[in-house]
Design an enzyme around this catalytic site. Sequence first.
Site: not given
Length: 287
Positions: A106, A141, A173, A203, A224
Amino acid sequence: MYGDNSTPVFPTEDALTMIRLALAEDVRTGDVTSEWTIPAKQKQHARLIAKENGVLAGLPVIALVFKELKANVKVTLHKNDGDVVKSGDLIAELDGSTRDLLVGERTLLNFVQQLSGVATVAHKFQEALKGGKTKVLDTRKTIPGFRTLQKYAVRIGGGSNHRMGLFDMVLVKDNHIAAAGGVLEALAVVKKNNTKNLLVEMEVETLNELRKLLNKGVDVIMLDNMSNKSMAKALKIIKDSGDTCLVEGSGNMTLERAKEIADLGLDFISVGALTHSVKALDISMRI
């Protein structure tokens, strides 16, 4: 490094750290089912089989899992990372103690399936972009603790890496811009403090913000959540200004949309879905 799509070296030390955590989570005091049902000296032959089409990544994990278990299992690979497989293809053969094979099953499958899923999606995006210069980038992410492995898999699939973390590149950002008081205010503070000459990406959400940054020494401008039409306008504005910055598109970048913008002229698109919601490639181990 931003935009890097060179053939990556498998991150063995990071993989070992994650393998140890995975085995500690799964095995703990032992595999009671195998210990109670399988004779200690029994040996078996097992095969890893692809159950769907995709791109393989993470195969070095197989031998590392059995090494960490101190198991006497012989691993014979019939495929390599980056190989395209079809359902039914033989990936590897394993020979050794039945108990050891089942203890490691596994853990090794979790790694190889997940990383192959990442490589497969990266490959699909880069194929969708074929015909233009645009490359697909990953993001931060990622599964916590799994980042170097997932970013490795992105490059195995033909994609490129964005920054590794908060430390190796400046990415200003919307929240940074709001806190600093505007795009120019944020850029001024960054320039003042950027003594290590890190790559700087800004951004922008509007064409007005874009115009303010042109020819101000920004290395990368991220468009963006802009529509395809707005991104086309932005690219023309940048070209007409003479700025040589790289241009990245971000936000709602699906496979279908990638096909639509392949010839738009973007240098990169960034896609969080490469790592944050990828479907594991279906692979099975059969004794």
